[in-house]
Structure formats: C-alpha cells, structure tokens
Design a protein around this motif. Structure first.
Motif, PDB file in Angstrom:
ATOM      1  N   CYS A 303       0.843  -1.189   0.000  1.00  0.00           N
ATOM      2  CA  CYS A 303       0.000   0.000   0.000  1.00  0.00           C
ATOM      3  C   CYS A 303       0.882   1.245   0.000  1.00  0.00           C
ATOM      4  N   ASP A 304       0.349   2.342  -0.536  1.00  0.00           N
ATOM      5  CA  ASP A 304       1.107   3.584  -0.538  1.00  0.00           C
ATOM      6  C   ASP A 304       1.292   4.081   0.895  1.00  0.00           C
ATOM      7  N   GLU A 305       2.439   4.666   1.168  1.00  0.00           N
ATOM      8  CA  GLU A 305       2.746   5.136   2.525  1.00  0.00           C
ATOM      9  C   GLU A 305       1.731   6.159   3.000  1.00  0.00           C
ATOM     10  N   ASN A 306       1.297   7.073   2.124  1.00  0.00           N
ATOM     11  CA  ASN A 306       0.299   8.071   2.520  1.00  0.00           C
ATOM     12  C   ASN A 306      -1.049   7.433   2.809  1.00  0.00           C
ATOM     13  N   TRP A 307      -1.373   6.372   2.087  1.00  0.00           N
ATOM     14  CA  TRP A 307      -2.611   5.645   2.369  1.00  0.00           C
ATOM     15  C   TRP A 307      -2.537   4.988   3.743  1.00  0.00           C
ATOM     16  N   ALA A 308      -1.378   4.427   4.077  1.00  0.00           N
ATOM     17  CA  ALA A 308      -1.196   3.770   5.377  1.00  0.00           C
ATOM     18  C   ALA A 308      -1.332   4.762   6.522  1.00  0.00           C
ATOM     19  N   THR A 309      -0.724   5.931   6.379  1.00  0.00           N
ATOM     20  CA  THR A 309      -0.773   6.924   7.463  1.00  0.00           C
ATOM     21  C   THR A 309      -2.151   7.560   7.592  1.00  0.00           C
ATOM     22  N   GLN A 310      -2.883   7.657   6.497  1.00  0.00           N
ATOM     23  CA  GLN A 310      -4.204   8.288   6.529  1.00  0.00           C
ATOM     24  C   GLN A 310      -5.283   7.342   7.033  1.00  0.00           C
ATOM     25  N   HIS A 311      -5.207   6.067   6.655  1.00  0.00           N
ATOM     26  CA  HIS A 311      -6.290   5.135   6.974  1.00  0.00           C
ATOM     27  C   HIS A 311      -5.949   4.125   8.065  1.00  0.00           C
ATOM     28  N   HIS A 312      -4.670   3.883   8.305  1.00  0.00           N
ATOM     29  CA  HIS A 312      -4.260   2.883   9.303  1.00  0.00           C
ATOM     30  C   HIS A 312      -3.034   3.391  10.069  1.00  0.00           C
ATOM     31  N   ASN A 313      -3.173   4.559  10.664  1.00  0.00           N
ATOM     32  CA  ASN A 313      -2.028   5.245  11.284  1.00  0.00           C
ATOM     33  C   ASN A 313      -1.423   4.466  12.454  1.00  0.00           C
ATOM     34  N   LEU A 314      -2.258   3.830  13.266  1.00  0.00           N
ATOM     35  CA  LEU A 314      -1.724   3.096  14.419  1.00  0.00           C
ATOM     36  C   LEU A 314      -0.899   1.894  13.972  1.00  0.00           C
ATOM     37  N   TRP A 315      -1.351   1.224  12.939  1.00  0.00           N
ATOM     38  CA  TRP A 315      -0.583   0.098  12.400  1.00  0.00           C
ATOM     39  C   TRP A 315       0.744   0.580  11.812  1.00  0.00           C
ATOM     40  N   PHE A 316       0.718   1.687  11.089  1.00  0.00           N
ATOM     41  CA  PHE A 316       1.943   2.202  10.473  1.00  0.00           C
ATOM     42  C   PHE A 316       2.944   2.632  11.557  1.00  0.00           C
ATOM     43  N   ASP A 317       2.451   3.298  12.606  1.00  0.00           N
ATOM     44  CA  ASP A 317       3.333   3.694  13.713  1.00  0.00           C
ATOM     45  C   ASP A 317       3.924   2.462  14.400  1.00  0.00           C
ATOM     46  N   GLU A 318       3.121   1.401  14.510  1.00  0.00           N
ATOM     47  CA  GLU A 318       3.577   0.182  15.172  1.00  0.00           C
ATOM     48  C   GLU A 318       4.706  -0.494  14.394  1.00  0.00           C
ATOM     49  N   ILE A 319       4.563  -0.627  13.078  1.00  0.00           N
ATOM     50  CA  ILE A 319       5.606  -1.312  12.308  1.00  0.00           C
ATOM     51  C   ILE A 319       6.870  -0.451  12.193  1.00  0.00           C
ATOM     52  N   LYS A 320       6.698   0.858  12.287  1.00  0.00           N
ATOM     53  CA  LYS A 320       7.897   1.714  12.328  1.00  0.00           C
ATOM     54  C   LYS A 320       8.627   1.530  13.647  1.00  0.00           C
ATOM     55  N   ALA A 321       7.850   1.428  14.723  1.00  0.00           N
ATOM     56  CA  ALA A 321       8.460   1.327  16.043  1.00  0.00           C
ATOM     57  C   ALA A 321       9.142  -0.022  16.282  1.00  0.00           C
ATOM     58  N   ASP A 322       8.547  -1.110  15.758  1.00  0.00           N
ATOM     59  CA  ASP A 322       9.135  -2.430  16.032  1.00  0.00           C
ATOM     60  C   ASP A 322      10.099  -2.899  14.936  1.00  0.00           C
ATOM     61  N   GLY A 323      10.313  -2.039  13.942  1.00  0.00           N
ATOM     62  CA  GLY A 323      11.317  -2.378  12.929  1.00  0.00           C
ATOM     63  C   GLY A 323      10.854  -3.324  11.836  1.00  0.00           C
ATOM     64  N   THR A 324       9.546  -3.563  11.746  1.00  0.00           N
ATOM     65  CA  THR A 324       9.041  -4.490  10.705  1.00  0.00           C
ATOM     66  C   THR A 324       8.582  -3.752   9.454  1.00  0.00           C
ATOM     67  N   LEU A 325       8.742  -2.427   9.435  1.00  0.00           N
ATOM     68  CA  LEU A 325       8.360  -1.650   8.238  1.00  0.00           C
ATOM     69  C   LEU A 325       9.247  -2.054   7.070  1.00  0.00           C
ATOM     70  N   LYS A 326       8.622  -2.456   5.961  1.00  0.00           N
ATOM     71  CA  LYS A 326       9.362  -2.827   4.768  1.00  0.00           C
ATOM     72  C   LYS A 326       8.761  -2.118   3.559  1.00  0.00           C
ATOM     73  N   TYR A 327       9.659  -1.574   2.729  1.00  0.00           N
ATOM     74  CA  TYR A 327       9.215  -0.915   1.507  1.00  0.00           C
ATOM     75  C   TYR A 327       9.481  -1.814   0.292  1.00  0.00           C
ATOM     76  N   LYS A 328       8.669  -1.619  -0.727  1.00  0.00           N
ATOM     77  CA  LYS A 328       8.881  -2.361  -1.954  1.00  0.00           C
ATOM     78  C   LYS A 328      10.095  -1.780  -2.695  1.00  0.00           C
ATOM     79  N   LYS A 329      11.028  -2.631  -3.068  1.00  0.00           N
ATOM     80  CA  LYS A 329      12.247  -2.147  -3.717  1.00  0.00           C
ATOM     81  C   LYS A 329      12.044  -2.009  -5.212  1.00  0.00           C
TER      82      LYS A 329
END
Length: 329
Positions: A303-329
């Motif tokens: 999903c687009d990063e802006n979509w994640a922060t707008q619609h699922h902000n708590l989940w996005f903050d959680e994966i940033k905090a625990d280091g599981t955030l992964k971007y598509k290369k």
C-alpha cells in the motif's frame, strides 16, 4: 320362473340405470363447477390427507407437505426480493452516495513509496474466497430469485440453459469458497479483534464523509479499521452458516438430513447469503472506488505510505516502532 326372471332383470336394469344417471349428474356438476371439486380435494390435502405408495420415504404417504408450501411462500415473498435488494439496492445506494459525497482521496497524494502489508499467500487466499463468493452471489441470485424476476422476460430455452449453468457453477464454486473462508477466518482473526478506538472510528464513519462536521476527520485505526472488522466477522459467522447449510444441501446422501432440517438449511443459507451479499457490495465499493489507493493492497500486497498513514495510522506507527516496516524495492 319367467316372472321372477323378468322382475329381477327389471330391478337390475333400474339399479344400473340409476347408477349411471348419478355418475352422469356428478360429472355434469363437476364440469359446471370444477372449482368446488378442486377446492374440496385441496382442503383435504391441506388437512393432511394420506394415501398409499410403495415408497418408504419420510413423507411417502403425503401427497403434499404444507410446511414446504410455507417455505416456498417465504422464498417468493421475502427471500428473493431481499437478495435482489441486497445486491442491486446496495449498488444503487453506493452510486448515489459517491455522486453526492465523492471518494476519499489521499490528502498528500501518492507518495510513490509502497509499504508491505499483505503476503503473497494472503493475497492468494483473499482471491480464493473472493472470486467464488462473487460467482456464488450471482448464481445464487439466479437460483433463488430468477424465476420471479428474470424468467418472465426470457425464452424457455435460454432460461433452461441459464438455470442449469447457474446450478453447476454454484455447486462447483462452493468448495473453493469454503476453503478460502476457512483460511481467512483462521489466519486473519488475530488482526480483527475489536479495540476501544474502533468506536471513535464508527462515530465519524471512518472519515469517509466529505461534508458537515465529519469532513476531514481521520480516526485512529490499526491494521484493520472498524468497518473492515465488522465485515470480517459478518463474513466469518455467516460464512460458517452458509458453508454448513450448503454442505447439507450439496451432499444430502452423505449427511441424510431430515426433510425439515433440509428446509431449515435452505432458509438459513438464503438469509446468510443476503447478509453476505450486502456486506460484499460495501466491501467492494470501499476497496475499489471509495478509498483512493485501497485496491493496490489486494493486488500486489503493498500500500502507498500516505494511504497507510491516513487510513491505518496506528498500524503504520507500530511497524515503524518495532522495525518491521518494509518498503517495496
């Protein structure tokens, strides 16, 4: 002797003549007023008149089953129109809503950075359940409501081919649907548990309203928002009812249900289908039209990063905090 013979012959002639006269009169009366005779027979059948047959089935000696007739009336008067309304009514409502309200756009536009959200396996089981579900809705609509809404406008040959094809597709798609339903229910339930912040999401309708006091509201949401959780549990519960009742109807020789149980299964199957159909239309519109960028999740798993922060902000903050955030290369 001859006199006795003549008298007996005369009596027999009078009896036979009277009998044929009575039969003729009864036939003429029935022809003159056929509804009276049919009405009497129908009254007797409804009262539970029985007969004799060589069958040993549960209702072998009953010409009709009035309980069946009540189910048929329920089907024609309530279930068939309700399924039509669940499908076409919800489509009309959403089209009008989007025309008035518009869609939920990304305020910052697309960032160009795609965040990992669903695995390829998750995407696969989603479509394993989704595609059969759509086919089951369309074929189920034909089987349940077709004779009341479609058949009068179709030729007999086309209708026969349509109903036969619908029945075959419906039976074949039942198994993959049940497999997809089971996998989704078991694997995704942990992310669908209700939270206190879901109440706030419901109060502002998820931030999808673009006018009045709701405009610009973006309530907190975890991996799944309150609307998605409501859909998930409706799908899980009524999918179970559809699967269980469908198995009874699909394999009667295997389970050998009583006639009453089969009729109850048919009603539960139809009611559950109506509910899932209505929820499915909402789910499809929200994913494909209403939420800009939402469909990408179940196509690529990202999903687009802006979509994640707008619609699922708590989940996005959680994966940033625990280091599981992964971007598509």
């Amino acid at each position: 002797m001859n006199n006795w013979f003549k008298q007996i012959s005369l009596v027999l002639a009078l009896v036979v003549g009277t009998m044929f006269s009575a039969l003729s009169f009864a036939q003429d009366a029935a022809v003159a007023n056929p509804q009276a005779t049919e009405g009497q027979i129908w009254a007797q059948l409804q009262a539970g008149a029985t007969g004799e047959t060589t069958s040993h089935g549960q209702f072998h000696n009953q010409p009709i089953n009035t309980y069946d007739l009540r189910v048929l009336e329920l089907r024609s008067d309530w279930l068939a129109p309700a399924l039509m309304a669940a499908l076409f009514g919800m489509i009309i409502i959403f089209v009008l809503f989007i025309k008035v309200n518009g869609i939920s756009k990304l305020h910052g536009g697309f960032s160009g950075k795609l965040v990992y959200r669903w695995s390829k396996f998750d995407v696969s089981i989603h479509w394993l359940g989704a595609i059969p579900c759509l086919l089951l809705i369309l074929t189920g609509l034909t089987l349940l409501a077709g004779r009341f809404f479609f058949q009068p406008y179709l030729g007999e040959g086309f209708w026969a081919a349509l109903i036969y094809g619908a029945k075959q597709v419906h039976d074949v798609m039942a198994i993959p649907f049940m497999i997809g339903w089971a996998l989704m229910t078991v694997l995704w339930a942990k992310n669908q548990l209700p939270k206190m912040y879901d109440l706030k999401w419901m109060l502002v309708v998820g931030g999808y309203i673009n006018f009045g006091p709701f405009k610009g509201k973006h309530p907190d949401a975890g991996f799944a928002n309150a609307g998605e959780k409501l859909w998930f549990w409706a799908f899980a519960i009524f999918g179970l009812v559809i699967s269980a009742s469908g198995m009874l109807l699909l394999f009667p020789n295997l389970f050998e249900p009583s006639r009453t149980l089969s009729l109850i299964a048919l009603i539960l199957h139809s009611v559950s289908a109506i509910i899932i159909t209505a929820f499915s239309i909402v789910h499809i519109f929200m994913a494909t039209v209403m939420s800009e960028g939402g469909m990408e999740c179940m196509v690529s798993g990202y999903c687009d990063e802006n979509w994640a922060t707008q619609h699922h902000n708590l989940w996005f903050d959680e994966i940033k905090a625990d280091g599981t955030l992964k971007y598509k290369k």
